[in-house]
Design a protein around this motif. Structure first.
Motif, PDB file in Angstrom:
ATOM      1  N   VAL A 153      -5.766 -11.239  49.158  1.00  0.00           N
ATOM      2  CA  VAL A 153      -4.560 -10.569  49.633  1.00  0.00           C
ATOM      3  C   VAL A 153      -3.380 -11.166  48.859  1.00  0.00           C
ATOM      4  CG1 VAL A 153      -3.113 -10.022  51.632  1.00  0.00           C
ATOM      5  CG2 VAL A 153      -5.595 -10.251  51.915  1.00  0.00           C
ATOM      6  N   LEU A 158       0.268 -11.767  47.633  1.00  0.00           N
ATOM      7  CA  LEU A 158       1.629 -11.567  48.141  1.00  0.00           C
ATOM      8  C   LEU A 158       2.487 -11.199  46.937  1.00  0.00           C
ATOM      9  CD1 LEU A 158       1.808 -14.562  50.619  1.00  0.00           C
ATOM     10  CD2 LEU A 158       1.150 -12.190  51.076  1.00  0.00           C
ATOM     11  N   SER A 181       0.399 -13.790  41.778  1.00  0.00           N
ATOM     12  CA  SER A 181       0.109 -12.782  42.794  1.00  0.00           C
ATOM     13  C   SER A 181       0.694 -11.418  42.453  1.00  0.00           C
ATOM     14  CB  SER A 181       0.595 -13.238  44.169  1.00  0.00           C
ATOM     15  OG  SER A 181       2.006 -13.353  44.170  1.00  0.00           O
ATOM     16  N   ALA A 200      -6.932  -1.619  53.431  1.00  0.00           N
ATOM     17  CA  ALA A 200      -5.472  -1.708  53.541  1.00  0.00           C
ATOM     18  C   ALA A 200      -4.871  -0.311  53.445  1.00  0.00           C
ATOM     19  CB  ALA A 200      -4.903  -2.593  52.432  1.00  0.00           C
ATOM     20  N   TRP A 218       0.003  -2.174  52.027  1.00  0.00           N
ATOM     21  CA  TRP A 218      -0.067  -2.681  50.664  1.00  0.00           C
ATOM     22  C   TRP A 218       1.313  -2.676  50.009  1.00  0.00           C
ATOM     23  CZ3 TRP A 218      -3.814  -5.622  49.353  1.00  0.00           C
ATOM     24  CH2 TRP A 218      -4.055  -5.944  48.018  1.00  0.00           C
ATOM     25  N   LEU A 250       3.489  -5.567  51.038  1.00  0.00           N
ATOM     26  CA  LEU A 250       3.171  -6.849  50.391  1.00  0.00           C
ATOM     27  C   LEU A 250       3.914  -6.997  49.061  1.00  0.00           C
ATOM     28  CD1 LEU A 250      -0.684  -7.099  50.962  1.00  0.00           C
ATOM     29  CD2 LEU A 250       1.128  -8.280  52.214  1.00  0.00           C
ATOM     30  N   SER A 276       6.830  -8.554  55.783  1.00  0.00           N
ATOM     31  CA  SER A 276       5.785  -8.836  54.795  1.00  0.00           C
ATOM     32  C   SER A 276       4.698  -9.728  55.389  1.00  0.00           C
ATOM     33  CB  SER A 276       6.389  -9.509  53.556  1.00  0.00           C
ATOM     34  OG  SER A 276       7.257  -8.629  52.894  1.00  0.00           O
ATOM     35  N   ALA A 277       5.086 -10.694  56.189  1.00  0.00           N
ATOM     36  CA  ALA A 277       4.112 -11.586  56.830  1.00  0.00           C
ATOM     37  C   ALA A 277       3.206 -10.804  57.765  1.00  0.00           C
ATOM     38  CB  ALA A 277       4.829 -12.703  57.587  1.00  0.00           C
ATOM     39  N   ALA A 290       0.729  -8.850  55.739  1.00  0.00           N
ATOM     40  CA  ALA A 290      -0.335  -9.717  55.218  1.00  0.00           C
ATOM     41  C   ALA A 290      -1.364 -10.020  56.298  1.00  0.00           C
ATOM     42  CB  ALA A 290       0.259 -11.009  54.660  1.00  0.00           C
ATOM     43  N   VAL A 340      -3.492  -6.925  56.936  1.00  0.00           N
ATOM     44  CA  VAL A 340      -4.466  -6.697  55.869  1.00  0.00           C
ATOM     45  C   VAL A 340      -5.645  -7.659  56.024  1.00  0.00           C
ATOM     46  CG1 VAL A 340      -4.882  -6.847  53.376  1.00  0.00           C
ATOM     47  CG2 VAL A 340      -2.832  -5.696  54.227  1.00  0.00           C
ATOM     48  N   VAL A 341      -5.367  -8.922  56.312  1.00  0.00           N
ATOM     49  CA  VAL A 341      -6.446  -9.900  56.485  1.00  0.00           C
ATOM     50  C   VAL A 341      -7.331  -9.508  57.670  1.00  0.00           C
ATOM     51  CG1 VAL A 341      -6.976 -12.294  57.111  1.00  0.00           C
ATOM     52  CG2 VAL A 341      -5.234 -11.809  55.379  1.00  0.00           C
TER      53      VAL A 341
END
Length: 122
Positions: free
Chosen positions: A6, A8, A15, A32, A37, A40, A50-51, A54, A57-58
């Motif tokens: 993933v 960032l 990244s 995702a 996406w 990110l 954004s956090a 993330a 997505v995880v």
């Protein structure tokens, strides 16, 4: 090697594809959504947003197809038909993706919002 990455992307550097970072790792995986996406990569989005993207997505990366179907049913209602397409073999992935792309518009035309796809390994 099968790792789920993933990146960032909003942070730049490796990244975001620099320093020889594999470009394949920057491609949106099937688990995702486009929205997650893009968040990110959005350098102007609030850090909290954004956090959260993330983390989402995880969590989706760790879902089994059954868990994803359950999540969809919970959010879309029990009347939704969930079609699971599972393909882990690399040589079958292209066929699976082509099949989903062929089935989805036909299913959408017939069932509209009453259907959803869960894909894995594409």
């Amino acid at each position: 090697r099968g790792a789920k990455v993933v990146p960032l992307m909003r942070t730049g550097g490796a990244s975001d594809g620099e320093f020889g970072f594999p470009t394949a790792a920057l491609k949106k995986p099937s688990y995702a959504t486009e929205d997650l996406w893009s968040r990110l990569a959005d350098k102007d989005a609030p850090v909290d947003e954004s956090a959260k993207a993330a983390v989402d997505v995880v969590i989706r990366a760790m879902e089994t197809p059954q868990e994803a179907a359950h999540r969809l049913r919970s959010s879309m209602g029990n009347e939704t038909t969930v079609v699971c397409i599972v393909s882990e073999a690399e040589d079958g992935a292209a066929d699976s993706e082509a099949l989903v792309k062929a089935i989805a518009p036909q299913l959408d035309a017939q069932m509209g919002s009453r259907s959803a796809f869960v894909t894995r390994g594409m």
